[in-house]
Design an enzyme around this catalytic site. Structure first.
Site, PDB file in Angstrom:
ATOM      1  N   CYS A   7      30.323 -62.997  38.942  1.00 35.66           N
ATOM      2  CA  CYS A   7      29.606 -63.489  37.756  1.00 35.66           C
ATOM      3  C   CYS A   7      29.344 -64.986  37.892  1.00 35.66           C
ATOM      4  CB  CYS A   7      30.377 -63.191  36.476  1.00 35.66           C
ATOM      5  SG  CYS A   7      30.265 -61.472  35.923  1.00 35.66           S
ATOM      6  N   ASP A  30      27.514 -62.090  52.854  1.00 34.73           N
ATOM      7  CA  ASP A  30      28.973 -62.077  52.746  1.00 34.73           C
ATOM      8  C   ASP A  30      29.549 -63.305  53.454  1.00 34.73           C
ATOM      9  OD1 ASP A  30      31.161 -59.550  52.147  1.00 34.73           O
ATOM     10  OD2 ASP A  30      31.865 -61.296  53.272  1.00 34.73           O
ATOM     11  N   HIS A  46      28.051 -57.170  34.508  1.00 30.56           N
ATOM     12  CA  HIS A  46      29.398 -56.997  35.059  1.00 30.56           C
ATOM     13  C   HIS A  46      29.996 -55.636  34.739  1.00 30.56           C
ATOM     14  CE1 HIS A  46      33.478 -58.192  36.341  1.00 30.56           C
ATOM     15  NE2 HIS A  46      33.819 -57.304  35.420  1.00 30.56           N
ATOM     16  N   ASN A  87      33.251 -50.262  47.540  1.00 26.87           N
ATOM     17  CA  ASN A  87      34.691 -50.049  47.432  1.00 26.87           C
ATOM     18  C   ASN A  87      35.106 -50.123  45.965  1.00 26.87           C
ATOM     19  OD1 ASN A  87      35.041 -50.039  50.295  1.00 26.87           O
ATOM     20  ND2 ASN A  87      34.984 -52.279  50.298  1.00 26.87           N
ATOM     21  N   GLY A  93      40.079 -51.122  49.345  1.00 32.51           N
ATOM     22  CA  GLY A  93      39.701 -52.405  49.930  1.00 32.51           C
ATOM     23  C   GLY A  93      38.900 -53.305  49.019  1.00 32.51           C
ATOM     24  N   THR A  95      38.217 -56.235  46.714  1.00 32.98           N
ATOM     25  CA  THR A  95      38.874 -57.517  46.426  1.00 32.98           C
ATOM     26  C   THR A  95      38.190 -58.271  45.285  1.00 32.98           C
ATOM     27  OG1 THR A  95      37.566 -58.584  48.149  1.00 32.98           O
ATOM     28  CG2 THR A  95      39.747 -57.799  48.782  1.00 32.98           C
ATOM     29  N   HIS A  98      33.743 -56.619  40.706  1.00 29.83           N
ATOM     30  CA  HIS A  98      32.381 -56.621  40.143  1.00 29.83           C
ATOM     31  C   HIS A  98      31.575 -55.760  41.122  1.00 29.83           C
ATOM     32  CE1 HIS A  98      28.849 -59.007  38.248  1.00 29.83           C
ATOM     33  NE2 HIS A  98      28.301 -58.197  39.145  1.00 29.83           N
ATOM     34  N   HIS A 100      29.547 -54.165  43.806  1.00 30.85           N
ATOM     35  CA  HIS A 100      28.692 -54.734  44.855  1.00 30.85           C
ATOM     36  C   HIS A 100      28.484 -53.702  45.942  1.00 30.85           C
ATOM     37  CE1 HIS A 100      32.890 -55.917  45.493  1.00 30.85           C
ATOM     38  NE2 HIS A 100      32.660 -55.784  46.792  1.00 30.85           N
ATOM     39  N   HIS A 102      27.827 -53.286  49.742  1.00 34.08           N
ATOM     40  CA  HIS A 102      27.779 -53.931  51.050  1.00 34.08           C
ATOM     41  C   HIS A 102      26.616 -53.327  51.832  1.00 34.08           C
ATOM     42  CE1 HIS A 102      31.990 -55.647  51.087  1.00 34.08           C
ATOM     43  NE2 HIS A 102      32.181 -54.685  50.200  1.00 34.08           N
TER      44      HIS A 102
HETATM   45  P1  5GP Z   1      35.202 -55.952  48.537  1.00 34.64           P
HETATM   46  O1  5GP Z   1      36.368 -56.226  49.446  1.00 34.64           O
HETATM   47  O2  5GP Z   1      35.568 -56.202  47.093  1.00 34.64           O
HETATM   48  O3  5GP Z   1      34.534 -54.614  48.741  1.00 34.64           O
HETATM   49  O4  5GP Z   1      34.085 -57.003  48.949  1.00 34.64           O
HETATM   50  C1  5GP Z   1      34.111 -58.339  48.535  1.00 34.64           C
HETATM   51  C2  5GP Z   1      33.373 -59.123  49.581  1.00 34.64           C
HETATM   52  O5  5GP Z   1      33.048 -60.388  49.035  1.00 34.64           O
HETATM   53  C3  5GP Z   1      34.174 -59.381  50.845  1.00 34.64           C
HETATM   54  O6  5GP Z   1      33.505 -58.808  51.959  1.00 34.64           O
HETATM   55  C4  5GP Z   1      34.258 -60.900  50.929  1.00 34.64           C
HETATM   56  O7  5GP Z   1      34.128 -61.389  52.244  1.00 34.64           O
HETATM   57  C5  5GP Z   1      33.121 -61.352  50.045  1.00 34.64           C
HETATM   58  N1  5GP Z   1      33.336 -62.630  49.375  1.00 34.64           N
HETATM   59  C6  5GP Z   1      34.490 -63.055  48.778  1.00 34.64           C
HETATM   60  N2  5GP Z   1      34.312 -64.271  48.227  1.00 34.64           N
HETATM   61  C7  5GP Z   1      33.027 -64.636  48.490  1.00 34.64           C
HETATM   62  C8  5GP Z   1      32.265 -65.803  48.172  1.00 34.64           C
HETATM   63  O8  5GP Z   1      32.737 -66.761  47.541  1.00 34.64           O
HETATM   64  N3  5GP Z   1      30.977 -65.829  48.599  1.00 34.64           N
HETATM   65  C9  5GP Z   1      30.422 -64.792  49.303  1.00 34.64           C
HETATM   66  N4  5GP Z   1      29.140 -64.925  49.697  1.00 34.64           N
HETATM   67  N5  5GP Z   1      31.117 -63.664  49.611  1.00 34.64           N
HETATM   68  C10 5GP Z   1      32.406 -63.592  49.216  1.00 34.64           C
HETATM   69 ZN    ZN Z   2      31.447 -60.075  37.276  1.00 36.99          ZN
END
Ligand code: 5GP
Ligand code: ZN
Length: 114
Positions: A7, A30, A46, A87, A93, A95, A98, A100, A102
């Site tokens: 957000c 990413d 969100h 995810n 996995g 992290t 919100h 997203h 990939h």
């Molecule tokens: P998740 O693990 O939740 O499926 O994916 C979160 C993704 O966000 C991860 O691949 C991580 O590298 C990416 N990420 C985390 N913090 C940031 C950030 O501040 N900027 C960008 N561009 N990507 C981020």
């Molecule tokens: Zn959010």
């Protein structure tokens, strides 16, 4: 959501160059890419996970995948193949809580995923 990293990126409180944006979604690179092309498509609204999206807001998915489609065209990813991943939960996995998508491309992607 006040404390949500994505957000804050959407609201431009935290900088992240945008590969694509429209009124419903943005697409960023990413920060820790797992493939030569690793993009994240974020709906502006969100939700933590797809199952939390209110039925009245189910257009969110069409809008999000429209943004994915546009960026696949713009970045010419179809010729080399691409993978979409969403995810949810720590065990899968996730992290950043919100939604997203990939978008991974530019190398051979193994199956099954780890
Ligand atoms: P998740 O693990 O939740 O499926 O994916 C979160 C993704 O966000 C991860 O691949 C991580 O590298 C990416 N990420 C985390 N913090 C940031 C950030 O501040 N900027 C960008 N561009 N990507 C981020
Ligand atoms: Zn959010």
């Amino acid at each position: 959501m006040d404390n949500c990293l994505f957000c804050k990126i959407i609201n431009k409180e935290i900088p992240a160059p945008r590969v694509y944006e429209d009124e419903n979604a943005i697409v960023i690179r990413d920060i820790n890419p797992q493939a030569p092309v690793h993009l994240l498509a974020l709906p502006r609204r969100h939700y933590s996970g797809v199952h939390e999206v209110n039925a009245a807001d189910n257009n969110l998915f069409g809008q999000l995948f429209q943004a994915v489609t546009r960026v696949v065209e713009q970045e010419k990813l179809a010729g080399q193949g691409y993978r979409l991943v969403v995810n949810f939960g720590e065990k899968a996995g996730q992290t950043v809580p919100h939604i997203h998508v990939h978008i991974l491309s530019g190398r051979l992607l193994q199956w099954p995923p780890g």
